[in-house]
Design a protein around this motif. Structure first.
Motif, PDB file in Angstrom:
ATOM      1  N   VAL A 131      43.465 -15.861   3.578  1.00  0.00           N
ATOM      2  CA  VAL A 131      44.776 -15.555   4.354  1.00  0.00           C
ATOM      3  C   VAL A 131      45.632 -16.916   3.987  1.00  0.00           C
ATOM      4  CG1 VAL A 131      43.587 -14.477   6.332  1.00  0.00           C
ATOM      5  CG2 VAL A 131      43.926 -17.053   6.215  1.00  0.00           C
ATOM      6  N   GLN A 132      47.184 -16.589   4.312  1.00  0.00           N
ATOM      7  CA  GLN A 132      47.932 -17.776   3.824  1.00  0.00           C
ATOM      8  C   GLN A 132      48.102 -18.593   5.010  1.00  0.00           C
ATOM      9  OE1 GLN A 132      48.091 -14.326   2.485  1.00  0.00           O
ATOM     10  NE2 GLN A 132      46.953 -15.438   0.881  1.00  0.00           N
ATOM     11  N   LEU A 133      48.204 -17.994   6.069  1.00  0.00           N
ATOM     12  CA  LEU A 133      48.596 -18.956   7.458  1.00  0.00           C
ATOM     13  C   LEU A 133      47.411 -18.727   8.336  1.00  0.00           C
ATOM     14  CD1 LEU A 133      52.364 -18.192   7.646  1.00  0.00           C
ATOM     15  CD2 LEU A 133      51.250 -20.024   6.372  1.00  0.00           C
ATOM     16  N   ALA A 134      46.859 -19.818   8.865  1.00  0.00           N
ATOM     17  CA  ALA A 134      45.832 -19.750  10.022  1.00  0.00           C
ATOM     18  C   ALA A 134      46.293 -20.423  11.080  1.00  0.00           C
ATOM     19  CB  ALA A 134      44.488 -20.482   9.664  1.00  0.00           C
ATOM     20  N   THR A 135      46.213 -19.967  12.366  1.00  0.00           N
ATOM     21  CA  THR A 135      46.559 -20.712  13.495  1.00  0.00           C
ATOM     22  C   THR A 135      44.979 -20.772  14.320  1.00  0.00           C
ATOM     23  OG1 THR A 135      46.669 -18.499  14.657  1.00  0.00           O
ATOM     24  CG2 THR A 135      48.792 -19.553  13.845  1.00  0.00           C
ATOM     25  N   ALA A 136      45.319 -22.066  15.101  1.00  0.00           N
ATOM     26  CA  ALA A 136      44.315 -22.558  15.895  1.00  0.00           C
ATOM     27  C   ALA A 136      44.438 -23.064  17.239  1.00  0.00           C
ATOM     28  CB  ALA A 136      43.367 -23.488  14.892  1.00  0.00           C
ATOM     29  N   HIS A 137      43.906 -22.985  18.350  1.00  0.00           N
ATOM     30  CA  HIS A 137      43.665 -24.015  19.499  1.00  0.00           C
ATOM     31  C   HIS A 137      42.323 -24.300  19.675  1.00  0.00           C
ATOM     32  CE1 HIS A 137      42.647 -20.271  22.196  1.00  0.00           C
ATOM     33  NE2 HIS A 137      43.026 -19.657  20.895  1.00  0.00           N
ATOM     34  N   LEU A 138      41.907 -25.077  18.887  1.00  0.00           N
ATOM     35  CA  LEU A 138      40.314 -25.443  18.905  1.00  0.00           C
ATOM     36  C   LEU A 138      40.203 -27.191  19.665  1.00  0.00           C
ATOM     37  CD1 LEU A 138      39.336 -24.384  15.368  1.00  0.00           C
ATOM     38  CD2 LEU A 138      38.486 -23.250  17.740  1.00  0.00           C
ATOM     39  N   TRP A 139      39.738 -27.088  20.801  1.00  0.00           N
ATOM     40  CA  TRP A 139      39.535 -28.592  21.474  1.00  0.00           C
ATOM     41  C   TRP A 139      38.159 -29.174  20.968  1.00  0.00           C
ATOM     42  CZ3 TRP A 139      36.578 -30.136  25.887  1.00  0.00           C
ATOM     43  CH2 TRP A 139      36.973 -31.454  26.394  1.00  0.00           C
ATOM     44  N   ASP A 140      38.241 -30.367  20.631  1.00  0.00           N
ATOM     45  CA  ASP A 140      37.276 -31.402  20.380  1.00  0.00           C
ATOM     46  C   ASP A 140      36.795 -32.076  21.737  1.00  0.00           C
ATOM     47  OD1 ASP A 140      35.457 -32.435  18.422  1.00  0.00           O
ATOM     48  OD2 ASP A 140      36.272 -34.427  18.978  1.00  0.00           O
ATOM     49  N   GLY A 141      35.807 -31.790  22.130  1.00  0.00           N
ATOM     50  CA  GLY A 141      35.484 -32.608  23.480  1.00  0.00           C
ATOM     51  C   GLY A 141      35.219 -33.984  23.259  1.00  0.00           C
ATOM     52  N   ASP A 142      34.856 -34.498  21.994  1.00  0.00           N
ATOM     53  CA  ASP A 142      34.550 -35.986  21.848  1.00  0.00           C
ATOM     54  C   ASP A 142      35.822 -36.686  21.604  1.00  0.00           C
ATOM     55  OD1 ASP A 142      31.710 -35.582  21.931  1.00  0.00           O
ATOM     56  OD2 ASP A 142      31.837 -34.993  19.947  1.00  0.00           O
ATOM     57  N   THR A 143      36.786 -36.362  21.003  1.00  0.00           N
ATOM     58  CA  THR A 143      38.302 -36.976  20.800  1.00  0.00           C
ATOM     59  C   THR A 143      39.226 -36.601  21.715  1.00  0.00           C
ATOM     60  OG1 THR A 143      38.900 -35.313  19.091  1.00  0.00           O
ATOM     61  CG2 THR A 143      37.646 -37.233  18.298  1.00  0.00           C
ATOM     62  N   GLY A 144      39.049 -35.482  22.309  1.00  0.00           N
ATOM     63  CA  GLY A 144      40.197 -34.915  23.140  1.00  0.00           C
ATOM     64  C   GLY A 144      41.223 -34.398  22.431  1.00  0.00           C
ATOM     65  N   GLN A 145      41.141 -34.327  21.090  1.00  0.00           N
ATOM     66  CA  GLN A 145      42.230 -33.551  20.405  1.00  0.00           C
ATOM     67  C   GLN A 145      42.040 -32.359  20.047  1.00  0.00           C
ATOM     68  OE1 GLN A 145      41.784 -36.083  16.673  1.00  0.00           O
ATOM     69  NE2 GLN A 145      43.850 -36.841  16.964  1.00  0.00           N
ATOM     70  N   TYR A 146      43.245 -31.609  19.906  1.00  0.00           N
ATOM     71  CA  TYR A 146      43.318 -30.108  19.371  1.00  0.00           C
ATOM     72  C   TYR A 146      43.407 -30.095  17.821  1.00  0.00           C
ATOM     73  CZ  TYR A 146      43.054 -27.538  23.719  1.00  0.00           C
ATOM     74  OH  TYR A 146      42.763 -27.075  24.989  1.00  0.00           O
ATOM     75  N   ASN A 147      42.673 -29.204  17.347  1.00  0.00           N
ATOM     76  CA  ASN A 147      42.958 -28.845  15.953  1.00  0.00           C
ATOM     77  C   ASN A 147      42.581 -29.770  14.587  1.00  0.00           C
ATOM     78  OD1 ASN A 147      43.483 -26.255  17.099  1.00  0.00           O
ATOM     79  ND2 ASN A 147      45.566 -26.857  17.366  1.00  0.00           N
ATOM     80  N   ILE A 148      43.081 -30.981  14.966  1.00  0.00           N
ATOM     81  CA  ILE A 148      42.937 -31.910  13.635  1.00  0.00           C
ATOM     82  C   ILE A 148      41.363 -31.923  13.396  1.00  0.00           C
ATOM     83  CG2 ILE A 148      43.468 -34.259  12.839  1.00  0.00           C
ATOM     84  CD1 ILE A 148      45.819 -34.203  14.733  1.00  0.00           C
ATOM     85  N   PRO A 149      40.721 -32.393  14.204  1.00  0.00           N
ATOM     86  CA  PRO A 149      39.181 -32.571  13.829  1.00  0.00           C
ATOM     87  C   PRO A 149      38.752 -31.502  13.198  1.00  0.00           C
ATOM     88  CG  PRO A 149      39.497 -33.604  15.985  1.00  0.00           C
ATOM     89  CD  PRO A 149      40.885 -32.748  15.674  1.00  0.00           C
ATOM     90  N   TYR A 150      38.926 -30.343  13.643  1.00  0.00           N
ATOM     91  CA  TYR A 150      38.424 -28.931  12.931  1.00  0.00           C
ATOM     92  C   TYR A 150      39.157 -28.653  11.452  1.00  0.00           C
ATOM     93  CZ  TYR A 150      36.497 -28.061  17.339  1.00  0.00           C
ATOM     94  OH  TYR A 150      35.670 -28.047  18.796  1.00  0.00           O
ATOM     95  N   VAL A 151      40.217 -28.990  11.291  1.00  0.00           N
ATOM     96  CA  VAL A 151      41.098 -28.760  10.093  1.00  0.00           C
ATOM     97  C   VAL A 151      40.308 -29.744   9.150  1.00  0.00           C
ATOM     98  CG1 VAL A 151      43.128 -28.801   8.912  1.00  0.00           C
ATOM     99  CG2 VAL A 151      43.020 -27.890  11.254  1.00  0.00           C
ATOM    100  N   ARG A 152      40.000 -31.113   9.587  1.00  0.00           N
ATOM    101  CA  ARG A 152      39.548 -31.872   8.680  1.00  0.00           C
ATOM    102  C   ARG A 152      38.002 -31.306   8.091  1.00  0.00           C
ATOM    103  NH1 ARG A 152      41.790 -37.320  11.562  1.00  0.00           N
ATOM    104  NH2 ARG A 152      43.640 -37.402  10.568  1.00  0.00           N
ATOM    105  N   ARG A 153      37.354 -30.795   9.040  1.00  0.00           N
ATOM    106  CA  ARG A 153      35.953 -30.468   8.703  1.00  0.00           C
ATOM    107  C   ARG A 153      35.767 -29.210   8.137  1.00  0.00           C
ATOM    108  NH1 ARG A 153      34.515 -32.756  14.062  1.00  0.00           N
ATOM    109  NH2 ARG A 153      34.880 -30.558  15.063  1.00  0.00           N
ATOM    110  N   MET A 154      36.896 -28.261   8.219  1.00  0.00           N
ATOM    111  CA  MET A 154      36.672 -26.862   7.834  1.00  0.00           C
ATOM    112  C   MET A 154      37.286 -26.625   6.621  1.00  0.00           C
ATOM    113  SD  MET A 154      36.466 -24.535  11.438  1.00  0.00           S
ATOM    114  CE  MET A 154      35.993 -23.305  10.501  1.00  0.00           C
ATOM    115  N   LEU A 155      38.297 -27.721   6.159  1.00  0.00           N
ATOM    116  CA  LEU A 155      39.110 -27.396   4.936  1.00  0.00           C
ATOM    117  C   LEU A 155      38.572 -28.812   4.009  1.00  0.00           C
ATOM    118  CD1 LEU A 155      42.575 -26.291   6.177  1.00  0.00           C
ATOM    119  CD2 LEU A 155      40.734 -25.054   5.325  1.00  0.00           C
TER     120      LEU A 155
END
Length: 318
Positions: A131-155
């Protein structure tokens, strides 16, 4: 049928011989035009006829449903991945269907295909190049952040840009009158509560799992945890008809279902992820221009349920 007559979702369901919830799903995906009169959804009969005629033949360029099914059905552990050609926008919110329409009409745009898979799977497909564009609303319970921690780990090793779309309110759907007096996350510990869950990989499922992890609640202690449904509307409908005491979803979808009350719990950030190497390409620049346009913002404000204060802003580069 009078071309100018306005139909209720139930009347549309009767004409098409489908359930009312399926009508809402068609509206959500942008396949059936609708509008609001106050809080009521209405569909012009001419749009029902247009949908029926469009559905009689499958066009090569209309691959959205096929893409969704192909991405849902494969196992990431398999060697072979489904091959998809075209410009694919991945995510489930109707905002993306509207964006796709604007992109098709933009001078530097393109006809986009839609894949209706959840946040986690969408990022995985972006990593794989499907896919060319992905969207996310993934909450990280340890940092309280949305999406950034997951993007760093998954890409890993792939520079990416995160663009804000909207803030949405997530919470519990409960039956009207809240007969079980449900108030918040701690109620998941109760033995008299049965839930209906979202599918693995959706941002809503990740939100629930992160909270029960932080509360140290074993998932097997939660009645209904393994029962899954693939949309907010289906979750709300299950609760409304007494199939569960609560479900987690966004406010906008829950308000479309009769017999539901919404208990707000958390404001989530819904964001788009693009590979940095693509940012200067014409279709991607068109997407950013559309997101920052007053026309799109006005249309989304008309739908309601979104905080669009930061729409189109680049919030992070990874």
């Amino acid at each position: 049928m009078n071309d100018n007559s306005a139909l209720t979702p139930q009347e549309v369901a009767d004409i098409l011989k489908i359930s009312k919830n399926t009508v809402y799903e068609l509206i959500k995906r942008g396949e059936l035009n609708s509008y609001r009169v106050g809080k009521k959804v209405r569909v012009d009969s001419k749009d029902v006829e247009s949908y029926k005629n469009k559905s009689k033949s499958i066009k090569n360029e209309d691959q959205s449903g096929l893409i969704s099914e192909r991405l849902k059905s494969y196992n990431p552990l398999n060697d072979e991945l489904p091959k998809i050609n075209g410009f694919v926008i991945c995510g489930q919110d109707i905002l993306l269907d509207i964006l796709s329409r604007y992109l098709q009409l933009h001078p530097n745009g393109i006809q986009a295909l839609r894949s209706y898979v959840g946040s986690y799977n969408g990022l995985y497909e972006l990593y794989q190049g499907n896919v060319q564009l992905a969207t996310a609303h993934l909450w990280d319970g340890d940092t309280g952040q949305y999406n950034i921690p997951y993007v760093r780990r998954m890409l890993p090793g792939i520079p990416a840009v995160i663009i804000h779309l909207a803030c949405r309110l997530q919470g519990f759907y409960v039956a009207y009158g809240n007969p079980k007096n449900i108030k918040g996350w701690e109620d998941l510990k109760r033995k008299d509560i049965t839930i209906i869950n979202r599918e693995k990989g959706s941002g809503t499922r990740v939100l629930l799992d992160e909270h029960i992890r932080k509360l140290c609640i074993p998932s097997y202690n939660i009645k209904g945890y393994n029962r899954e449904s693939t949309s907010h509307l289906a979750i709300a409908s299950t609760v409304a008809r007494g199939g569960a005491d609560l479900g987690l979803g966004n406010e906008k979808s829950g308000l479309q279902v009769k017999g539901i009350e919404f208990i707000p719990l958390q404001t989530e950030r819904y964001e788009m992820v693009i590979k940095k190497e693509d940012m200067e390409k014409a279709p991607f620049k068109a997407v950013l221009e559309i997101l920052r346009s007053q026309e799109l913002k006005m249309e989304l404000e008309g739908i309601g349920g979104y905080d669009l204060t930061e729409i189109g802003q680049i919030v992070a580069e990874t």
